[in-house]
Design a protein around this motif. Structure first.
Motif, mmCIF file in Angstrom:
data_model
loop_
_atom_site.group_PDB
_atom_site.id
_atom_site.type_symbol
_atom_site.label_atom_id
_atom_site.label_comp_id
_atom_site.label_asym_id
_atom_site.label_seq_id
_atom_site.Cartn_x
_atom_site.Cartn_y
_atom_site.Cartn_z
ATOM 1 N N ALA A 284 -3.115 3.655 5.415
ATOM 2 C CA ALA A 284 -3.688 2.078 4.976
ATOM 3 C C ALA A 284 -2.587 1.090 4.873
ATOM 4 O O ALA A 284 -2.833 0.129 4.121
ATOM 5 C CB ALA A 284 -4.313 2.439 3.522
ATOM 6 N N ARG A 285 -1.123 1.506 5.176
ATOM 7 C CA ARG A 285 -0.308 0.539 4.917
ATOM 8 C C ARG A 285 -0.269 -0.966 5.237
ATOM 9 O O ARG A 285 0.184 -1.750 4.749
ATOM 10 C CB ARG A 285 1.151 1.312 5.445
ATOM 11 C CG ARG A 285 1.393 1.224 7.152
ATOM 12 C CD ARG A 285 2.342 2.036 7.490
ATOM 13 N NE ARG A 285 2.626 2.012 8.867
ATOM 14 C CZ ARG A 285 1.871 2.825 9.899
ATOM 15 N NH1 ARG A 285 0.659 3.514 9.315
ATOM 16 N NH2 ARG A 285 2.119 2.768 11.373
ATOM 17 N N ARG B 193 0.658 11.347 1.106
ATOM 18 C CA ARG B 193 1.407 10.596 2.217
ATOM 19 C C ARG B 193 0.534 10.174 3.284
ATOM 20 O O ARG B 193 0.843 9.185 3.647
ATOM 21 C CB ARG B 193 2.613 11.782 2.600
ATOM 22 C CG ARG B 193 3.574 11.997 1.671
ATOM 23 C CD ARG B 193 4.425 10.884 1.220
ATOM 24 N NE ARG B 193 5.651 11.211 0.330
ATOM 25 C CZ ARG B 193 6.112 10.375 -0.341
ATOM 26 N NH1 ARG B 193 5.925 9.037 -0.113
ATOM 27 N NH2 ARG B 193 6.954 10.714 -1.175
ATOM 28 N N SER B 194 -0.243 10.945 4.014
ATOM 29 C CA SER B 194 -1.297 10.555 4.977
ATOM 30 C C SER B 194 -2.126 9.511 4.606
ATOM 31 O O SER B 194 -2.067 8.396 5.452
ATOM 32 C CB SER B 194 -2.081 11.741 5.454
ATOM 33 O OG SER B 194 -2.962 11.186 6.374
ATOM 34 N N ARG C 96 4.751 8.781 -8.171
ATOM 35 C CA ARG C 96 4.858 8.080 -9.319
ATOM 36 C C ARG C 96 5.052 6.849 -9.387
ATOM 37 O O ARG C 96 4.328 6.192 -10.068
ATOM 38 C CB ARG C 96 6.420 8.661 -9.939
ATOM 39 C CG ARG C 96 6.705 8.194 -11.295
ATOM 40 C CD ARG C 96 7.867 8.729 -11.887
ATOM 41 N NE ARG C 96 7.745 10.308 -12.228
ATOM 42 C CZ ARG C 96 7.204 10.581 -12.970
ATOM 43 N NH1 ARG C 96 6.664 9.989 -14.170
ATOM 44 N NH2 ARG C 96 7.128 12.137 -13.186
ATOM 45 N N GLU C 97 5.501 6.299 -8.261
ATOM 46 C CA GLU C 97 5.653 4.639 -7.899
ATOM 47 C C GLU C 97 4.293 4.464 -7.462
ATOM 48 O O GLU C 97 3.883 3.012 -7.776
ATOM 49 C CB GLU C 97 6.606 4.458 -6.621
ATOM 50 C CG GLU C 97 8.109 4.910 -7.140
ATOM 51 C CD GLU C 97 9.029 4.594 -5.529
ATOM 52 O OE1 GLU C 97 10.047 4.404 -6.012
ATOM 53 O OE2 GLU C 97 8.387 4.929 -4.644
ATOM 54 N N PHE C 98 3.440 5.060 -6.817
ATOM 55 C CA PHE C 98 2.135 4.823 -6.471
ATOM 56 C C PHE C 98 1.295 4.371 -7.852
ATOM 57 O O PHE C 98 0.517 3.362 -7.852
ATOM 58 C CB PHE C 98 1.544 5.951 -5.583
ATOM 59 C CG PHE C 98 -0.079 5.709 -5.318
ATOM 60 C CD1 PHE C 98 -0.455 4.781 -4.469
ATOM 61 C CD2 PHE C 98 -0.577 6.749 -6.207
ATOM 62 C CE1 PHE C 98 -1.942 4.866 -3.921
ATOM 63 C CE2 PHE C 98 -2.123 6.457 -5.857
ATOM 64 C CZ PHE C 98 -2.671 5.569 -4.800
ATOM 65 N N ALA C 99 1.601 5.532 -8.844
ATOM 66 C CA ALA C 99 0.672 5.342 -9.984
ATOM 67 C C ALA C 99 1.196 4.138 -10.664
ATOM 68 O O ALA C 99 0.397 3.472 -11.597
ATOM 69 C CB ALA C 99 0.930 6.466 -10.944
ATOM 70 N N GLN C 100 2.572 3.638 -10.778
ATOM 71 C CA GLN C 100 2.963 2.472 -11.226
ATOM 72 C C GLN C 100 2.457 1.287 -11.064
ATOM 73 O O GLN C 100 2.275 0.334 -11.438
ATOM 74 C CB GLN C 100 4.332 2.542 -11.392
ATOM 75 C CG GLN C 100 5.221 3.690 -12.489
ATOM 76 C CD GLN C 100 6.593 3.945 -12.192
ATOM 77 O OE1 GLN C 100 7.128 3.289 -11.295
ATOM 78 N NE2 GLN C 100 7.168 4.611 -13.028
ATOM 79 N N ARG C 101 2.387 1.173 -9.366
ATOM 80 C CA ARG C 101 2.056 0.023 -8.738
ATOM 81 C C ARG C 101 0.414 -0.394 -8.781
ATOM 82 O O ARG C 101 0.020 -1.287 -8.827
ATOM 83 C CB ARG C 101 2.482 0.019 -7.253
ATOM 84 C CG ARG C 101 4.144 -0.084 -7.091
ATOM 85 C CD ARG C 101 4.273 0.148 -5.600
ATOM 86 N NE ARG C 101 5.790 0.452 -5.334
ATOM 87 C CZ ARG C 101 6.352 0.258 -3.997
ATOM 88 N NH1 ARG C 101 5.378 0.131 -3.039
ATOM 89 N NH2 ARG C 101 7.483 0.535 -3.811
ATOM 90 N N GLY D 199 2.463 -2.457 -1.428
ATOM 91 C CA GLY D 199 3.428 -1.935 -0.721
ATOM 92 C C GLY D 199 3.495 -0.830 -0.250
ATOM 93 O O GLY D 199 4.536 0.216 -0.399
ATOM 94 N N TYR D 200 2.583 -0.314 0.444
ATOM 95 C CA TYR D 200 2.351 0.960 0.896
ATOM 96 C C TYR D 200 3.306 1.114 2.068
ATOM 97 O O TYR D 200 3.843 2.345 2.412
ATOM 98 C CB TYR D 200 0.754 1.093 1.445
ATOM 99 C CG TYR D 200 -0.181 1.512 0.316
ATOM 100 C CD1 TYR D 200 0.110 1.442 -0.833
ATOM 101 C CD2 TYR D 200 -1.448 1.864 1.070
ATOM 102 C CE1 TYR D 200 -0.976 1.529 -1.937
ATOM 103 C CE2 TYR D 200 -2.428 2.250 -0.147
ATOM 104 C CZ TYR D 200 -2.267 1.957 -1.448
ATOM 105 O OH TYR D 200 -3.038 2.171 -2.457
ATOM 106 N N ALA D 201 3.737 0.105 2.945
ATOM 107 C CA ALA D 201 4.651 0.243 3.832
ATOM 108 C C ALA D 201 6.079 0.858 3.238
ATOM 109 O O ALA D 201 6.855 1.188 4.013
ATOM 110 C CB ALA D 201 5.016 -1.068 4.770
ATOM 111 N N ASP D 202 6.345 0.758 2.086
ATOM 112 C CA ASP D 202 7.405 1.174 1.337
ATOM 113 C C ASP D 202 7.562 2.848 1.368
ATOM 114 O O ASP D 202 8.491 3.147 0.701
ATOM 115 C CB ASP D 202 7.801 0.474 -0.061
ATOM 116 C CG ASP D 202 7.997 -0.706 0.068
ATOM 117 O OD1 ASP D 202 8.262 -1.242 1.166
ATOM 118 O OD2 ASP D 202 7.868 -1.517 -1.021
#
Length: 508
Positions: A39-40, A33-34, A57-62, A49-52
């Motif tokens: 880095a958003r 999370r940090s 899991r979404e991180f790994a997909q994006r 889309g780090y600001a989202d």
């Protein structure tokens, strides 16, 4: 008094180490999370889309898995001085990676957060554990002899005096906090010399009269320094030079092949050894128990980990596992996202978990450093263990070695191959045939794939071992401008390029 105060200060890290052991998943979630939040607003963070606040899991997909080559367009922007590309701000320091001896250098950003919240924090952790386990050595009451590399101007910004590149050891030493520099030797003007032979000579003379309690560095190069110290002192035991010496913090290469050499140089029960896993990309793990060679994965040092199973290494879009999904005994390649701006970065190292509570690993090798020309899947861990067994059986020790495949012409309809080993011994074994036989037998015991290929010589012939003269590998490194620091000889390769270079060197 200074030693007492420093010991009290570093031992405050023991509670954090225990927290890693007890709450690994919560710690990794906080780190993830940090990293994403920080880095958003970077170019990379906006692109994915780090600001989202994506979930893991979404991180790994994006976010794609990136090798150095794939991430290089962004890294080059950072190297040239552009701010807010992969991490907030402008990066001034870069580690010139020496994980391999490839001609093409890799430049890894070292941000302030990476330096202080990863490398230095882990260094305090290792010091805290050492003071806990070996109080009789009083390691902070004397000097730590650290042997590292050098740094120079950033070739992408040659007129910018503030931006520097070099071995990660040199970057760390140049920026050490005052208390750490106080307990370290030699002084920076010697430690950072770039001419290796001069460096060894001047450091050896400087430290003869020092109160050295701890050694820190790569075993290969530390042995070179210790031998020169012994020559200057006119003795055969380092303990006659430094009677309070009690600890060697080592890393970068497997210690097994060097253990007996160090026992010969530093005889006696007072000497202890602890391993660290401090790469250019970050300080990843350390040996947190003195009686085990397993390494505790450092989970709250600004690195978020993912693990790629072996069957996914060649996939175009490899499927990675989270820390909670790994299994004992399996080999994984490491993906790291770090506070230096590396995102889902394939570091190239492979590890095997030996414990899941807490999470401890052993370094198995590298995804590009193994022998698999014939389906034998020999990794560096296998090779080091086989070398150690052969040394013990024949009463010798090995300075360095490398191995590559040999291809034979088809015979009776089956293609048979083998492995060629070049080994630099301290003293050649009385029987090279016996050494080779034990090496082969141990590999067969350790590796079922190798054993299957060796069955009745159907796919693999017995290994071909050649003893090479002293200095062969140092000369090869020197020709490539790779002496000293963390540079090391690749143990295993599926390419014969290095092998042919060495053979040509031996024939000239």
């Amino acid at each position: 008094m200074i030693s007492t105060v420093l010991t009290w200060a570093v031992q405050r890290r023991l509670a954090s180490i225990e927290h890693i052991r007890q709450h690994p998943h919560e710690v990794q979630e906080q780190v993830f999370r940090s990293l994403v939040h920080t880095a958003r607003h970077t170019a990379w963070g906006r692109q994915y889309g780090y600001a989202d606040a994506p979930s893991a899991r979404e991180f790994a997909q994006r976010v794609p898995v990136s090798s150095y080559e794939q991430l290089y367009p962004q890294l080059e922007r950072v190297l040239r001085g552009e701010a807010d590309v992969l991490w907030p701000g402008r990066v001034e320091w870069f580690a010139k990676s020496s994980g391999t001896t490839n001609a093409r250098s890799k430049y890894i950003p070292i941000t302030r957060e990476a330096l202080h919240d990863c490398h230095y924090r882990a260094g305090r952790d290792m010091t805290a554990l050492a003071t806990l386990y070996y109080p009789q050595t009083d390691i902070l009451g004397g000097k730590t002899l650290s042997l590292g590399g050098t740094h120079g101007p950033n070739p992408f910004r040659p007129t910018d005096a503030a931006s520097r590149v070099g071995d990660v050891s040199a970057v760390i030493m140049q920026n050490l906090p005052a208390w750490a520099e106080y307990v370290r030797t030699p002084p920076l003007e010697l430690a950072l010399l770039d001419e290796w032979e001069e460096k060894i000579e001047r450091i050896a003379r400087h430290v003869l009269e020092a109160d050295v309690r701890v050694l820190a560095g790569v075993p290969t190069w530390m042995i070179v320094l210790l031998r020169r110290v012994l020559e200057l002192a006119g003795t055969t035991s380092i303990l006659e030079v430094w009677p309070q010496l009690g600890l060697f913090l080592h890393g970068a290469v497997a210690f097994g092949p060097y253990r007996e050499l160090f026992r010969q140089l530093i005889p006696g029960p007072q000497m202890h050894y602890l391993e660290v896993y401090n790469a250019s990309e970050g300080y990843l793990a350390l040996q947190d128990e003195p009686d085990s060679e397993d390494l505790l994965l450092l989970l709250n040092h600004g690195i978020y980990y993912e693990f790629v199973p072996a069957d996914q290494w060649e996939a175009a879009e490899p499927r990675a596992l989270s820390l909670a999904e790994v299994s004992l005994g399996c080999t994984y390649s490491l993906l790291i996202s770090t506070n230096a701006g590396l995102w889902r970065y394939a570091i190239g190292d492979t590890v095997r978990f030996t414990s899941l509570a807490p999470y401890r690993i052993r370094i198995v090798g590298r995804t590009k450093h193994f022998l698999n020309a014939f389906g034998e899947e020999v990794v560096v861990e296998n090779a080091d263990a086989a070398i150690a067994a052969a040394c013990q059986a024949t009463g010798t020790t090995v300075r360095d070695y490398t191995a590559a495949p040999i291809y034979f012409a088809a015979h009776n309809g089956a293609s048979r191959g083998g492995h060629q080993w070049l080994i630099e011994f301290t003293e050649p074994p009385a029987s090279l045939d016996q050494f080779t036989a034990v090496l082969d037998a141990t590999l067969r015991q350790l590796n079922s794939d190798y054993d299957a290929k060796r069955h009745r010589n159907l796919a693999l012939m017995p290994p071909q071992v050649t003893a090479v003269p002293t200095g062969t590998f140092v000369a090869w490194l020197a020709r490539r401008g790779k002496l000293g620091g963390q540079h090391k000889v690749p143990r295993l390769s599926n390419s014969r390029e290095m092998m042919e270079e060495l053979l040509e060197q031996l024939n000239n």
